[in-house]
Design an enzyme around this catalytic site. Structure first.
Site, PDB file in Angstrom:
ATOM      1  N   ARG A  58      81.773  71.916  33.992  1.00 27.07           N
ATOM      2  CA  ARG A  58      80.819  70.803  34.075  1.00 27.07           C
ATOM      3  C   ARG A  58      79.676  71.080  35.047  1.00 27.07           C
ATOM      4  O   ARG A  58      78.746  70.283  35.170  1.00 27.07           O
ATOM      5  CB  ARG A  58      81.534  69.526  34.503  1.00 27.07           C
ATOM      6  CG  ARG A  58      82.661  69.136  33.583  1.00 27.07           C
ATOM      7  CD  ARG A  58      83.367  67.918  34.094  1.00 27.07           C
ATOM      8  NE  ARG A  58      82.553  66.743  33.975  1.00 27.07           N
ATOM      9  CZ  ARG A  58      82.492  65.960  32.908  1.00 27.07           C
ATOM     10  NH1 ARG A  58      83.238  66.223  31.874  1.00 27.07           N
ATOM     11  NH2 ARG A  58      81.708  64.908  32.887  1.00 27.07           N
ATOM     12  N   LYS A 103      79.023  72.463  30.627  1.00 25.17           N
ATOM     13  CA  LYS A 103      79.520  72.242  29.270  1.00 25.17           C
ATOM     14  C   LYS A 103      79.279  70.826  28.772  1.00 25.17           C
ATOM     15  O   LYS A 103      78.994  70.608  27.607  1.00 25.17           O
ATOM     16  CB  LYS A 103      81.011  72.552  29.209  1.00 25.17           C
ATOM     17  CG  LYS A 103      81.518  72.492  27.795  1.00 25.17           C
ATOM     18  CD  LYS A 103      82.627  73.440  27.550  1.00 25.17           C
ATOM     19  CE  LYS A 103      82.969  73.520  26.094  1.00 25.17           C
ATOM     20  NZ  LYS A 103      82.017  74.323  25.321  1.00 25.17           N
ATOM     21  N   LYS A 116      73.613  81.609  21.118  1.00 24.22           N
ATOM     22  CA  LYS A 116      74.808  82.201  21.739  1.00 24.22           C
ATOM     23  C   LYS A 116      74.400  83.388  22.602  1.00 24.22           C
ATOM     24  O   LYS A 116      74.795  83.506  23.743  1.00 24.22           O
ATOM     25  CB  LYS A 116      75.755  82.652  20.612  1.00 24.22           C
ATOM     26  CG  LYS A 116      77.196  82.483  20.828  1.00 24.22           C
ATOM     27  CD  LYS A 116      77.764  81.095  20.806  1.00 24.22           C
ATOM     28  CE  LYS A 116      76.924  79.989  21.260  1.00 24.22           C
ATOM     29  NZ  LYS A 116      77.356  78.667  21.193  1.00 24.22           N
ATOM     30  N   GLU A 160      72.074  82.316  25.787  1.00 23.79           N
ATOM     31  CA  GLU A 160      72.633  81.491  26.855  1.00 23.79           C
ATOM     32  C   GLU A 160      73.626  82.247  27.730  1.00 23.79           C
ATOM     33  O   GLU A 160      73.784  81.911  28.905  1.00 23.79           O
ATOM     34  CB  GLU A 160      73.257  80.201  26.314  1.00 23.79           C
ATOM     35  CG  GLU A 160      74.489  80.385  25.485  1.00 23.79           C
ATOM     36  CD  GLU A 160      75.062  79.072  24.957  1.00 23.79           C
ATOM     37  OE1 GLU A 160      74.936  78.046  25.627  1.00 23.79           O
ATOM     38  OE2 GLU A 160      75.653  79.093  23.855  1.00 23.79           O
ATOM     39  N   GLU A 164      72.061  79.496  15.654  1.00 27.57           N
ATOM     40  CA  GLU A 164      73.260  79.466  16.495  1.00 27.57           C
ATOM     41  C   GLU A 164      73.527  80.852  17.107  1.00 27.57           C
ATOM     42  O   GLU A 164      73.855  80.965  18.285  1.00 27.57           O
ATOM     43  CB  GLU A 164      74.459  78.975  15.667  1.00 27.57           C
ATOM     44  CG  GLU A 164      75.788  78.971  16.392  1.00 27.57           C
ATOM     45  CD  GLU A 164      75.821  78.152  17.667  1.00 27.57           C
ATOM     46  OE1 GLU A 164      74.878  77.394  17.938  1.00 27.57           O
ATOM     47  OE2 GLU A 164      76.798  78.310  18.431  1.00 27.57           O
ATOM     48  N   HIS A 201      53.460  84.245  10.659  1.00 24.75           N
ATOM     49  CA  HIS A 201      52.424  83.263  10.978  1.00 24.75           C
ATOM     50  C   HIS A 201      52.158  83.216  12.485  1.00 24.75           C
ATOM     51  O   HIS A 201      51.732  82.190  13.010  1.00 24.75           O
ATOM     52  CB  HIS A 201      52.816  81.891  10.418  1.00 24.75           C
ATOM     53  CG  HIS A 201      52.871  81.907   8.924  1.00 24.75           C
ATOM     54  ND1 HIS A 201      51.743  81.937   8.136  1.00 24.75           N
ATOM     55  CD2 HIS A 201      53.938  81.992   8.068  1.00 24.75           C
ATOM     56  CE1 HIS A 201      52.103  81.997   6.864  1.00 24.75           C
ATOM     57  NE2 HIS A 201      53.432  82.048   6.803  1.00 24.75           N
ATOM     58  N   ASN A 211      79.239  61.504  39.705  1.00 29.80           N
ATOM     59  CA  ASN A 211      78.753  62.190  38.508  1.00 29.80           C
ATOM     60  C   ASN A 211      77.865  61.205  37.760  1.00 29.80           C
ATOM     61  O   ASN A 211      78.260  60.063  37.556  1.00 29.80           O
ATOM     62  CB  ASN A 211      79.964  62.593  37.652  1.00 29.80           C
ATOM     63  CG  ASN A 211      79.557  63.089  36.284  1.00 29.80           C
ATOM     64  OD1 ASN A 211      78.468  63.635  36.110  1.00 29.80           O
ATOM     65  ND2 ASN A 211      80.418  62.901  35.303  1.00 29.80           N
ATOM     66  N   GLY A 212      76.669  61.645  37.385  1.00 30.52           N
ATOM     67  CA  GLY A 212      75.754  60.760  36.663  1.00 30.52           C
ATOM     68  C   GLY A 212      74.386  60.764  37.322  1.00 30.52           C
ATOM     69  O   GLY A 212      74.082  61.638  38.144  1.00 30.52           O
ATOM     70  N   CYS A 235      78.631  67.414  36.373  1.00 29.08           N
ATOM     71  CA  CYS A 235      79.418  67.440  37.601  1.00 29.08           C
ATOM     72  C   CYS A 235      80.873  67.103  37.254  1.00 29.08           C
ATOM     73  O   CYS A 235      81.146  66.418  36.287  1.00 29.08           O
ATOM     74  CB  CYS A 235      78.961  66.444  38.650  1.00 29.08           C
ATOM     75  SG  CYS A 235      77.256  66.647  39.153  1.00 29.08           S
ATOM     76  N   TRP A 238      76.529  69.920  39.206  1.00 35.81           N
ATOM     77  CA  TRP A 238      75.443  70.453  38.390  1.00 35.81           C
ATOM     78  C   TRP A 238      74.206  69.670  38.825  1.00 35.81           C
ATOM     79  O   TRP A 238      74.120  68.456  38.620  1.00 35.81           O
ATOM     80  CB  TRP A 238      75.710  70.248  36.898  1.00 35.81           C
ATOM     81  CG  TRP A 238      74.706  70.950  36.036  1.00 35.81           C
ATOM     82  CD1 TRP A 238      74.720  72.260  35.668  1.00 35.81           C
ATOM     83  CD2 TRP A 238      73.529  70.400  35.447  1.00 35.81           C
ATOM     84  NE1 TRP A 238      73.635  72.549  34.885  1.00 35.81           N
ATOM     85  CE2 TRP A 238      72.882  71.424  34.736  1.00 35.81           C
ATOM     86  CE3 TRP A 238      72.947  69.129  35.458  1.00 35.81           C
ATOM     87  CZ2 TRP A 238      71.695  71.235  34.037  1.00 35.81           C
ATOM     88  CZ3 TRP A 238      71.761  68.935  34.767  1.00 35.81           C
ATOM     89  CH2 TRP A 238      71.153  69.980  34.063  1.00 35.81           C
TER      90      TRP A 238
HETATM   91  C1  F6R Z   1      75.892  75.933  23.360  1.00 35.13           C
HETATM   92  C2  F6R Z   1      76.508  74.637  23.607  1.00 35.13           C
HETATM   93  C3  F6R Z   1      75.618  73.461  23.662  1.00 35.13           C
HETATM   94  C4  F6R Z   1      76.319  72.228  23.092  1.00 35.13           C
HETATM   95  C5  F6R Z   1      75.457  70.984  23.331  1.00 35.13           C
HETATM   96  C6  F6R Z   1      76.099  69.732  22.767  1.00 35.13           C
HETATM   97  O1  F6R Z   1      76.839  76.946  23.319  1.00 35.13           O
HETATM   98  O2  F6R Z   1      77.691  74.530  23.791  1.00 35.13           O
HETATM   99  O3  F6R Z   1      74.414  73.679  23.022  1.00 35.13           O
HETATM  100  O4  F6R Z   1      76.555  72.416  21.739  1.00 35.13           O
HETATM  101  O5  F6R Z   1      75.249  70.818  24.701  1.00 35.13           O
HETATM  102  O6  F6R Z   1      77.311  69.482  23.379  1.00 35.13           O
HETATM  103  P1  F6R Z   1      78.378  68.561  22.691  1.00 35.13           P
HETATM  104  O7  F6R Z   1      78.816  69.224  21.451  1.00 35.13           O
HETATM  105  O8  F6R Z   1      79.467  68.422  23.704  1.00 35.13           O
HETATM  106  O9  F6R Z   1      77.696  67.253  22.394  1.00 35.13           O
END
Ligand code: F6R
Length: 589
Positions: free
Chosen positions: A27, A584, A468, A471, A464, A487, A97-98, A2, A73
């Protein structure tokens, strides 16, 4: 998660908070709302969905100079209108937020005392609890001093009390909150980008601190006493919060990667070696966890240090064994990820040396850690990380290289040559970003399933690449260690299932080539990303990448995967910078 954005000052408040809120939309974007004071009344306006919906409902010209605002969020209660913030109960209106962990007990007690609730949120319960206590004390500051130890979990609040409509109260525990200061007013925000269109001066609120903000000044309190705080100045570039002509932040951020590499090398050329450690644990979430795996590969291969990489949400609930000369490294872009932060605190309790690799200065993880290495990615806005991940793997590569040198596994000459290669790759990265991935995206974008395969470092990078793609495009994607596919999972391969196969590891190249042939025999369409010559019958399409050395090759290998994810998501008309259900900064566990 949030985002909280509040303003009090001489400017009309609604345009200010809307612009601030927009830079916090990373957020969360399930619903949004504002509460502002006008003609001595508190007016509440909320919507479900994104901030743009809220903006459409507001008359930005309103003569209001005090406003609290929120983008949500969802944690407790669905992502809908009734759960949108702000929440008002009695004399208290707040944004939160929290997560209030003991909200159920508090709610039950308050219901018995006659309170009724309109939403399913823990935040509304917090508002009611503050109101209930305020009725006893008649003093909002005293009330906040009391409840801050009674509410369990994490919280950042922006609060208006209807008896004091000329003030905003702010309080935090575990969830981030800053107080911005400009020439014409004050801000409360979850993160620095929210204030950068107005000011670069801000105070960091620490756990349990309270800020009382009026039009012309702010006073900070803790434990019933006024406290002095020094302000910080953000020296970065405000351009970071604009798209600068790119269609999406994600594309802009990928295009910033060459610069991120140059900056990282310049800033970290004297990075400290980790040669005194015999064992390293790396702890992180999501892409940062994937970056940790790249670190594992390099430290084990070149510095002969055993590295275990842990998902933070698992590590924090597992037995932790302190070993001799053990270092725990925590990786986080935001520096606020709840699980990573909790894991860091746990390692500190066990008296394990801690080092954090963090992008956001002064974030909670940075402040908690014994040692910090900042990454030089700049502000990252797109929810899917690209340049911050790249900065993390570049940093880990430089650390492993330095450690290898200090342990005499490589000579000074080799060390310098390797370092020199880092300086050369920016141009290669630019070329990879600007290559065409259209043909590949065209093949993938209508599919519902895709696999990424690789071995060792190539598997770690595939993880990774797969994250990408899934998501942001919502295509189901799995990364598999190439040898593991047969397997069980190979049963999912059918005619034209795309398989992206990463082959950069020379020692294991032939093994992965065989795995490619196995899936091709079962109908898969193989897209190989490789820096080697591989047989024609082991792929359908090939992306060639340069082969420079093990320290920089991962940086080059990830670029095509980031670009493929982006272009596929674009073809599917997805909301690339704000994928559904995500945020994020994951500040809840
Ligand atoms: C994927 C992504 C997330 C973050 C994860 C950790 O694209 O951005 O998987 O890598 O939420 O976030 P941080 O790096 O902020 O601890």
């Amino acid at each position: 998660m949030c985002g909280i954005a509040c303003y009090i000052g001489k400017k009309k408040a609604l345009p200010v908070v809307i612009s601030s809120l927009k830079s916090l939309e990373y957020r969360g974007y399930d619903s949004a709302g504002v509460a502002y004071v006008i003609e001595d009344k508190i007016k509440l306006i909320k919507t479900s969905g994104k901030i743009i919906n809220l903006e459409k409902k507001l008359d930005l010209k309103k003569n209001t100079y005090l406003c609290i605002a929120h983008t949500r969020w969802a944690t407790h209660g669905k992502a809908n209108f009734k759960n949108a913030h702000p929440h008002t109960i009695g004399k208290i209106t707040l944004v939160h937020n929290g997560i209030i962990e003991n909200y159920k007990e508090i709610k039950n007690t308050l219901i018995k005392k006659g309170y009724t609730f309109l939403s399913d949120t823990d935040s509304e319960v917090a508002a009611a609890y503050i109101d209930y206590n305020y009725k006893q004390t008649n003093d909002i500051l005293e009330t906040l001093e009391k409840i801050k130890y009674e509410l369990k979990g994490s919280f950042a609040f922006g609060i208006i009390c209807s008896d004091e409509k000329d003030k905003i109260y702010a309080l935090r525990k575990e969830s981030p909150l800053i107080v911005g200061k400009s020439n014409d007013g004050f801000f409360i925000a979850s993160d620095v980008p929210a204030i950068l269109n107005y000011t670069n001066k801000y105070y960091l609120l620490d756990n349990y601190e309270i800020a009382v903000i009026e039009k012309d000044y702010v006073t900070f309190y803790n434990d019933h006493k006024v406290i002095e705080k020094n302000s910080n100045t953000f020296n970065g570039d405000n351009n970071n919060v604009n798209k600068n002509g790119y269609e999406h932040f994600m594309l802009k951020e990928i295009n910033e990667e060459p610069e991120v590499i140059s900056k990282t090398i310049k800033e970290l050329k004297n990075i400290k070696s980790l040669d005194k450690y015999n064992k390293i644990d790396i702890i992180a979430c999501g892409s940062a966890y994937h970056a940790g795996l790249v670190g594992k590969y390099l430290f084990e291969k070149y510095a002969d240090i055993k590295v275990d990489v842990h998902i933070a949400s698992e590590y924090r609930y597992s037995p932790i064994f302190k070993e001799k000369n053990n270092l725990a490294i925590f990786i986080s872009q935001s520096g606020e990820t709840a699980d990573t932060l909790a894991a860091l605190k746990l390692a500190k309790e066990k008296r394990i040396d801690t080092l954090s690799i963090v992008n956001v200065k002064e974030s909670s993880i940075a402040r908690e850690s014994d040692e910090i290495i900042y990454t030089y990615a700049g502000i990252e806005i797109a929810v899917a990380t690209t340049k911050a991940y790249l900065a993390q793997i570049t940093t880990l590569s430089l650390l492993a290289l330095k450690t290898s040198y200090e342990k005499n596994y490589i000579s000074k000459k080799e060390y310098e040559e390797y370092l020199n290669d880092f300086n050369k790759i920016s141009e290669e990265v630019k070329l990879l970003i600007n290559s065409s991935y259209e043909e590949i995206a065209e093949i993938i974008y209508k599919k519902e399933d895709i696999f990424f395969i690789g071995r060792s470092i190539d598997y770690y990078l595939s993880m990774e690449g797969s994250l990408k793609l899934k998501e942001i495009s919502y295509i189901h994607s799995e990364a598999y260690a190439a040898g593991e596919l047969k397997h069980g999972t190979i049963s999912l391969i059918k005619k034209n299932t795309p398989v992206i196969s990463v082959i950069t590891n020379k020692e294991l190249k032939d093994k992965t080539i065989s795995n490619n042939k196995e899936v091709i025999s079962r109908g898969a369409f193989v897209i190989a990303i490789t820096n080697s010559i591989i047989p024609d019958d082991s792929y359908n399409i090939k992306i060639n990448i340069p082969d420079i050395n093990d320290f920089v090759n991962p940086i080059l290998t990830i670029i095509p995967m980031q670009m493929i994810g982006y272009i596929v998501a674009k073809k599917r008309n997805c909301d690339i910078d704000k994928p559904k259900n995500l945020a994020k900064s994951v500040t809840v566990e």
